[in-house]
Design a protein around this motif. Structure first.
Motif, PDB file in Angstrom:
ATOM      1  N   GLU A 325       0.817  -1.215   0.000  1.00 52.48           N
ATOM      2  CA  GLU A 325       0.000   0.000   0.000  1.00 52.48           C
ATOM      3  C   GLU A 325       0.848   1.261   0.000  1.00 52.48           C
ATOM      4  O   GLU A 325       0.596   2.226   0.721  1.00 52.48           O
ATOM      5  N   VAL A 326       1.892   1.240  -0.847  1.00 54.44           N
ATOM      6  CA  VAL A 326       2.720   2.431  -1.007  1.00 54.44           C
ATOM      7  C   VAL A 326       1.957   3.419  -1.873  1.00 54.44           C
ATOM      8  O   VAL A 326       1.359   3.035  -2.873  1.00 54.44           O
ATOM      9  N   ARG A 327       1.961   4.690  -1.489  1.00 51.96           N
ATOM     10  CA  ARG A 327       1.224   5.674  -2.269  1.00 51.96           C
ATOM     11  C   ARG A 327       1.808   5.777  -3.674  1.00 51.96           C
ATOM     12  O   ARG A 327       3.022   5.732  -3.848  1.00 51.96           O
ATOM     13  N   PRO A 328       0.944   5.858  -4.690  1.00 45.87           N
ATOM     14  CA  PRO A 328       1.418   5.780  -6.074  1.00 45.87           C
ATOM     15  C   PRO A 328       2.458   6.833  -6.430  1.00 45.87           C
ATOM     16  O   PRO A 328       3.339   6.577  -7.223  1.00 45.87           O
ATOM     17  N   GLU A 329       2.364   8.040  -5.833  1.00 47.44           N
ATOM     18  CA  GLU A 329       3.335   9.070  -6.203  1.00 47.44           C
ATOM     19  C   GLU A 329       4.711   8.765  -5.621  1.00 47.44           C
ATOM     20  O   GLU A 329       5.714   9.262  -6.091  1.00 47.44           O
ATOM     21  N   ILE A 330       4.760   7.901  -4.598  1.00 48.69           N
ATOM     22  CA  ILE A 330       6.044   7.530  -4.003  1.00 48.69           C
ATOM     23  C   ILE A 330       6.552   6.238  -4.624  1.00 48.69           C
ATOM     24  O   ILE A 330       7.752   6.010  -4.731  1.00 48.69           O
ATOM     25  N   ALA A 331       5.623   5.398  -5.077  1.00 43.58           N
ATOM     26  CA  ALA A 331       5.958   4.051  -5.544  1.00 43.58           C
ATOM     27  C   ALA A 331       7.051   4.042  -6.609  1.00 43.58           C
ATOM     28  O   ALA A 331       7.817   3.092  -6.706  1.00 43.58           O
ATOM     29  N   LEU A 332       7.125   5.106  -7.409  1.00 41.74           N
ATOM     30  CA  LEU A 332       8.096   5.113  -8.496  1.00 41.74           C
ATOM     31  C   LEU A 332       9.531   5.150  -7.974  1.00 41.74           C
ATOM     32  O   LEU A 332      10.442   4.661  -8.621  1.00 41.74           O
ATOM     33  N   ILE A 333       9.727   5.720  -6.799  1.00 42.54           N
ATOM     34  CA  ILE A 333      11.089   5.894  -6.296  1.00 42.54           C
ATOM     35  C   ILE A 333      11.715   4.563  -5.855  1.00 42.54           C
ATOM     36  O   ILE A 333      12.796   4.218  -6.334  1.00 42.54           O
ATOM     37  N   PRO A 334      11.054   3.777  -4.974  1.00 36.74           N
ATOM     38  CA  PRO A 334      11.646   2.465  -4.670  1.00 36.74           C
ATOM     39  C   PRO A 334      11.838   1.607  -5.916  1.00 36.74           C
ATOM     40  O   PRO A 334      12.830   0.873  -6.026  1.00 36.74           O
ATOM     41  N   LYS A 335      10.911   1.725  -6.870  1.00 31.17           N
ATOM     42  CA  LYS A 335      11.063   0.964  -8.112  1.00 31.17           C
ATOM     43  C   LYS A 335      12.362   1.352  -8.800  1.00 31.17           C
ATOM     44  O   LYS A 335      13.156   0.503  -9.211  1.00 31.17           O
ATOM     45  N   ALA A 336      12.585   2.663  -8.916  1.00 30.62           N
ATOM     46  CA  ALA A 336      13.795   3.145  -9.583  1.00 30.62           C
ATOM     47  C   ALA A 336      15.036   2.693  -8.826  1.00 30.62           C
ATOM     48  O   ALA A 336      16.022   2.282  -9.434  1.00 30.62           O
TER      49      ALA A 336
ATOM     50  N   GLY B 183      -8.293   8.404  -8.164  1.00 30.63           N
ATOM     51  CA  GLY B 183      -7.895   8.720  -9.538  1.00 30.63           C
ATOM     52  C   GLY B 183      -6.421   9.063  -9.608  1.00 30.63           C
ATOM     53  O   GLY B 183      -5.661   8.805  -8.681  1.00 30.63           O
ATOM     54  N   THR B 184      -6.002   9.654 -10.733  1.00 26.72           N
ATOM     55  CA  THR B 184      -4.606  10.006 -10.939  1.00 26.72           C
ATOM     56  C   THR B 184      -4.131  10.932  -9.813  1.00 26.72           C
ATOM     57  O   THR B 184      -4.759  11.953  -9.566  1.00 26.72           O
ATOM     58  N   PRO B 185      -3.024  10.554  -9.129  1.00 24.99           N
ATOM     59  CA  PRO B 185      -2.571  11.351  -7.996  1.00 24.99           C
ATOM     60  C   PRO B 185      -2.357  12.810  -8.394  1.00 24.99           C
ATOM     61  O   PRO B 185      -1.735  13.093  -9.414  1.00 24.99           O
ATOM     62  N   GLY B 186      -2.898  13.714  -7.593  1.00 31.99           N
ATOM     63  CA  GLY B 186      -2.666  15.131  -7.843  1.00 31.99           C
ATOM     64  C   GLY B 186      -3.632  15.781  -8.823  1.00 31.99           C
ATOM     65  O   GLY B 186      -3.647  16.999  -8.944  1.00 31.99           O
ATOM     66  N   SER B 187      -4.445  15.006  -9.525  1.00 36.35           N
ATOM     67  CA  SER B 187      -5.374  15.631 -10.462  1.00 36.35           C
ATOM     68  C   SER B 187      -6.565  16.189  -9.688  1.00 36.35           C
ATOM     69  O   SER B 187      -6.946  15.671  -8.637  1.00 36.35           O
ATOM     70  N   ALA B 188      -7.147  17.258 -10.230  1.00 39.90           N
ATOM     71  CA  ALA B 188      -8.234  17.936  -9.517  1.00 39.90           C
ATOM     72  C   ALA B 188      -9.396  16.992  -9.192  1.00 39.90           C
ATOM     73  O   ALA B 188      -9.859  16.968  -8.051  1.00 39.90           O
ATOM     74  N   PRO B 189      -9.888  16.185 -10.147  1.00 34.49           N
ATOM     75  CA  PRO B 189     -11.002  15.307  -9.793  1.00 34.49           C
ATOM     76  C   PRO B 189     -10.651  14.323  -8.679  1.00 34.49           C
ATOM     77  O   PRO B 189     -11.484  14.048  -7.812  1.00 34.49           O
ATOM     78  N   ALA B 190      -9.411  13.814  -8.669  1.00 33.06           N
ATOM     79  CA  ALA B 190      -9.032  12.856  -7.629  1.00 33.06           C
ATOM     80  C   ALA B 190      -8.988  13.532  -6.261  1.00 33.06           C
ATOM     81  O   ALA B 190      -9.511  13.014  -5.275  1.00 33.06           O
ATOM     82  N   LEU B 191      -8.371  14.719  -6.205  1.00 31.87           N
ATOM     83  CA  LEU B 191      -8.250  15.423  -4.925  1.00 31.87           C
ATOM     84  C   LEU B 191      -9.624  15.801  -4.393  1.00 31.87           C
ATOM     85  O   LEU B 191      -9.948  15.571  -3.225  1.00 31.87           O
ATOM     86  N   ASP B 192     -10.461  16.382  -5.258  1.00 32.45           N
ATOM     87  CA  ASP B 192     -11.748  16.894  -4.797  1.00 32.45           C
ATOM     88  C   ASP B 192     -12.723  15.770  -4.467  1.00 32.45           C
ATOM     89  O   ASP B 192     -13.501  15.868  -3.526  1.00 32.45           O
ATOM     90  N   ARG B 193     -12.698  14.701  -5.253  1.00 30.50           N
ATOM     91  CA  ARG B 193     -13.614  13.594  -4.973  1.00 30.50           C
ATOM     92  C   ARG B 193     -13.239  12.909  -3.663  1.00 30.50           C
ATOM     93  O   ARG B 193     -14.117  12.447  -2.929  1.00 30.50           O
ATOM     94  N   SER B 212      -6.837   2.773   0.736  1.00 25.19           N
ATOM     95  CA  SER B 212      -6.956   3.761  -0.325  1.00 25.19           C
ATOM     96  C   SER B 212      -5.751   3.648  -1.243  1.00 25.19           C
ATOM     97  O   SER B 212      -4.617   3.684  -0.787  1.00 25.19           O
ATOM     98  N   GLN B 213      -6.001   3.435  -2.512  1.00 28.61           N
ATOM     99  CA  GLN B 213      -4.913   3.304  -3.481  1.00 28.61           C
ATOM    100  C   GLN B 213      -5.333   3.960  -4.777  1.00 28.61           C
ATOM    101  O   GLN B 213      -6.518   4.160  -5.025  1.00 28.61           O
ATOM    102  N   SER B 214      -4.346   4.283  -5.633  1.00 25.64           N
ATOM    103  CA  SER B 214      -4.696   4.886  -6.913  1.00 25.64           C
ATOM    104  C   SER B 214      -4.826   3.818  -7.988  1.00 25.64           C
ATOM    105  O   SER B 214      -4.004   2.915  -8.081  1.00 25.64           O
ATOM    106  N   GLY B 215      -5.868   3.934  -8.783  1.00 22.83           N
ATOM    107  CA  GLY B 215      -6.003   3.085  -9.964  1.00 22.83           C
ATOM    108  C   GLY B 215      -5.846   3.937 -11.204  1.00 22.83           C
ATOM    109  O   GLY B 215      -6.133   3.478 -12.318  1.00 22.83           O
ATOM    110  N   ASN B 216      -5.371   5.202 -10.996  1.00 18.15           N
ATOM    111  CA  ASN B 216      -5.015   6.054 -12.131  1.00 18.15           C
ATOM    112  C   ASN B 216      -6.161   6.297 -13.110  1.00 18.15           C
ATOM    113  O   ASN B 216      -5.930   6.575 -14.281  1.00 18.15           O
ATOM    114  N   PHE B 217      -7.411   6.145 -12.673  1.00 22.76           N
ATOM    115  CA  PHE B 217      -8.586   6.328 -13.524  1.00 22.76           C
ATOM    116  C   PHE B 217      -8.701   5.282 -14.626  1.00 22.76           C
ATOM    117  O   PHE B 217      -9.500   5.431 -15.547  1.00 22.76           O
TER     118      PHE B 217
END
Lengths: 368, 339
Positions: A325-336, B183-193, B212-217
């Motif tokens: 359950e690593v946050r997706p924006e961080i996940a890229l770093i351990p991968k790299a 949704g996509t991390p940091g995108s407005a719809p993901a943050l607001d929803r 809670s995890q991202s499926g990138n929409f």
């Protein structure tokens, strides 16, 4: 002076296994470490159960989710062995996926093929699915022919030649579907990505077949040797009678075919095809897998098994991020970080220097 | 050494130099002619009574966007508005070029859906200087001076999140443990929803987000992320899924089925967008509720544009009319869904 130092240099880390073992050891070690990490931190990581007649478990997911990268890696290895690279595989995946999804959509058939296609889709579904798969794969091979022609006949640098299709391919896919995302509900076509035989995911069986075929053809015949010769020295191979042009042409066709199969699997896994998303950045994963697996980008000697291990390594990393359950924006770093670590371990230069640090008694540089 | 003749030193024979000058002159004449043509074209546009609107769309990345484009085109045709449509293909550069060309063409109103939130300040100032009002559609921009646009019409993503949470609160009893596919991390719809959903469940202690995890929409990533989650020990206690869009919900539904559970029953699912496929999933009993994110903004958009062109005042923020649809009404509504 230089002579004296020469004798000591490199000796402590000399590896005495065969070249295949030498190429495989690092990615396998990294994969093993990653699995051990998961066994420690993810409950039930190794357990495999049978759910609804299919094998289920984290390890099964890795093979299943990784099947498209493994397929791409097989094709990419052969291309890279000739000193080339194929950047268009992701776009070819999209073309194959979109074409297959379009050809099972009645309104698309009506507009583009005519009523007979829909009649066949309704009456002889299995036969029509066969036609759809064949058409998608033919399109992928044609894409490979285009790449092969640019590289081997017109002598365009592979990176540029395949860049053309990388950019244009998604446009072609959009053109086919007219920008729409088609969804289907056809168990026969969905079997590619979702089906199982005796519990084993069908996509994994396809990968195994393709891999065995590729390894068999390259190692039991002279084909593999010729591919390596082309990558090592173009001119020398030509003078010794290797059909350089044909070999180049062929590897791009094989790469296109592998990408086509991967595209079909990927889209059938979610029963739809989105021209913008199927296979996006897949070429990068494939190149990573090949390089991590021990094949040098400069061409020559190649390791198909290494590439497959590399592909599994990348997928294991991705799935580890999900499981932890690593946050997706961080996940890229351990991968790299893992990928960099494996690449460094594969570099003899790095190993020699690192060994020098660990055992200061061993002189590293030229100044003895 | 040989002496260098004048001709050689100059590099060009005199006669050739002369002919170059002629060519240059000819080019100049032609370009003046072109500019003249350009100028003469403008009055033509102005003389036809119809309103000229330049619209720059983000791209054609999804069925949702296609429906959005179609709605705008249809409404323009219906009202007899001269619509200059430009597709930015997901690139801000293309969008800025398109807006500049609308300014050069002297359109009456510019409308656009910004690809990203930032970096439009300069081109919007150019439009302001040219006296052309700008209407934003679907997505907002970040500008220091909000007089750079007259109105923003679009969905309220936070409200969508609130509605999804409200449905869940209203239709469940006892403790509810929720998994969330973002949704996509940091995108407005993901943050607001995410924020809207949390704002509502904050007041209800029995509802709790446990994963809670991202499926990138996307479907593929929604499926993969949820498939991994279903194998964790937490999965058995989770009774609801909140997905930021229908595509991820549909991916998760497939993963739930493959894990031998019954989506819609064992795990209640609420998602956002209300695309046609979500209605199909509701009819099949896999999805429980979808909150509409309406792309059919053509009528509302051109209402505003016509007011702006007539010099009337318009609200700075216009919200799109949107509904909430549940499984019980899916069957009768599915044929009316355009996307």
């Amino acid at each position: 002076m230089a002579d004296r130092s020469e004798g000591r240099r490199g000796k402590p880390v000399a590896w005495h296994g065969g070249p295949v073992m030498q190429a495989l050891i690092w990615p396998v070690a990294a994969l093993a470490l990653l699995v051990i990490f998961n066994v420690l931190f993810t409950p039930g990581y190794l357990s495999i159960s049978v759910v609804e007649g299919r094998l289920s478990g984290y390890l099964i997911d890795i093979f299943r989710d990784g099947s498209s990268v493994m397929l791409l890696a097989v094709g990419m290895t052969l291309v890279i062995a000739t000193g080339g690279v194929d950047l268009s595989v992701g776009a070819i995946m999209a073309i194959a996926a979109v074409l297959s999804a379009s050809m099972v959509t009645p309104e698309w058939n009506e507009a583009n093929l005519g009523g007979w296609a829909n009649a066949m889709l309704a009456d002889r579904t299995i036969a029509w699915i066969g036609v759809v798969i064949a058409a998608s794969l033919v399109a992928s091979v044609l894409a490979g022919v285009w790449n092969g022609a640019l590289v081997s006949i017109f002598k365009i640098q592979p990176i540029i030649a395949t860049l053309v299709l990388m950019v244009a391919g998604r446009g072609v896919a959009q053109l086919v579907s007219n920008g729409r995302i088609f969804t289907y509900d056809l168990p026969a076509l969905e079997f590619l990505g979702k089906g199982t035989i005796l519990g084993v995911p069908f996509s994994v069986i396809i990968v195994a077949l393709v891999a065995f075929l590729a390894i068999g053809l390259t190692r039991l015949t002279a084909l593999g040797l010729m591919i390596e010769a082309v990558g090592d020295n173009d001119t020398a191979s030509r003078s010794s009678g290797v059909p350089v042009r044909a070999i180049r042409f062929m590897v791009y066709m094989v790469s296109g075919l592998c990408a086509g199969i991967a595209g079909l699997i990927e889209s059938s896994n979610v029963s739809s095809a989105n021209a913008n998303q199927i296979g996006l950045y897949a070429e990068l994963d494939a190149i990573f897998a090949v390089v991590v697996g021990g094949t040098a980008l400069t061409g020559g000697r190649f390791f198909l098994v290494g590439s497959i291990v590399g592909a599994l390594l990348i997928q294991t990393l991705t799935n580890t991020m999900y499981a932890q359950e690593v946050r997706p924006e961080i996940a890229l770093i351990p991968k790299a970080l893992v990928i960099v670590a494996v690449c460094l371990l594969q570099s003899p230069e790095f190993r020699r220097k690192a060994w020098g640090v660990v055992r200061p008694g061993v002189r590293v540089g030229g100044k003895a | 050494m040989k002496t260098v003749s004048r001709r050689d030193r100059a590099g060009i024979p005199l006669s050739l130099a002369f002919s170059r000058a002629t060519a240059l002159l000819a080019l100049l004449v032609v370009s003046i002619g072109l500019v003249a043509c350009d100028g003469s074209a403008e009055p033509n546009d102005g003389s036809s009574a119809s309103l000229v609107v330049g619209f720059s769309q983000i791209g054609a990345e999804s069925d949702w966007r296609r429906a959005n484009t179609q709605s705008i085109r249809d409404e323009a045709a219906k009202r007899g508005i001269d619509l200059r449509f430009s597709d930015a293909q997901q690139k801000k550069e293309n969008q800025i070029k398109a807006i500049r060309s609308f300014i050069a063409q002297g359109v009456d109103v510019i409308a656009f859906s910004p690809v990203v939130e930032t970096g439009f300040e300069q081109v919007l100032e150019e439009a302001k200087r040219a006296g052309i009002p700008v209407v934003l559609s679907d997505r907002a921009v970040e500008v220091s001076d909000d007089s750079l646009y007259v109105s923003f019409i679009g969905s309220d993503f936070e409200e969508e999140g609130r509605r999804a949470a409200q449905w869940l609160v209203d239709n469940t009893e006892g403790e509810v443990r929720v998994a969330e596919l973002q949704g996509t991390p940091g995108s407005a719809p993901a943050l607001d929803r995410a924020a809207g959903f949390r704002a509502v469940i904050e007041n209800h202690d029995r509802v709790e987000i446990v994963w809670s995890q991202s499926g990138n929409f996307t479907r593929t990533e929604g499926k993969q992320a949820f498939q991994a989650f279903l194998k964790s020990p937490d999965a058995d206690s989770v009774t609801a899924l909140y997905a930021h869009n229908d595509d991820m919900a549909i991916g998760a539904i497939q993963a739930i089925k493959e894990a031998g559970k019954d989506p819609g029953e064992d795990i209640k699912i609420v998602s956002i967008d209300a695309v046609k496929q979500a209605f199909q999933a509701m009819i099949d009993g896999d999805l429980n509720c979808t909150v509409e994110c309406n792309p059919l903004i053509g009528p509302q958009l051109f209402d505003i544009i016509e007011k702006v062109a007539a010099g009337e005042s318009v609200p700075k923020r216009v919200k799109v009319e949107e509904g909430v649809f549940t499984a019980s009404e899916a069957a009768e509504l599915i044929d009316s869904r355009q996307y």
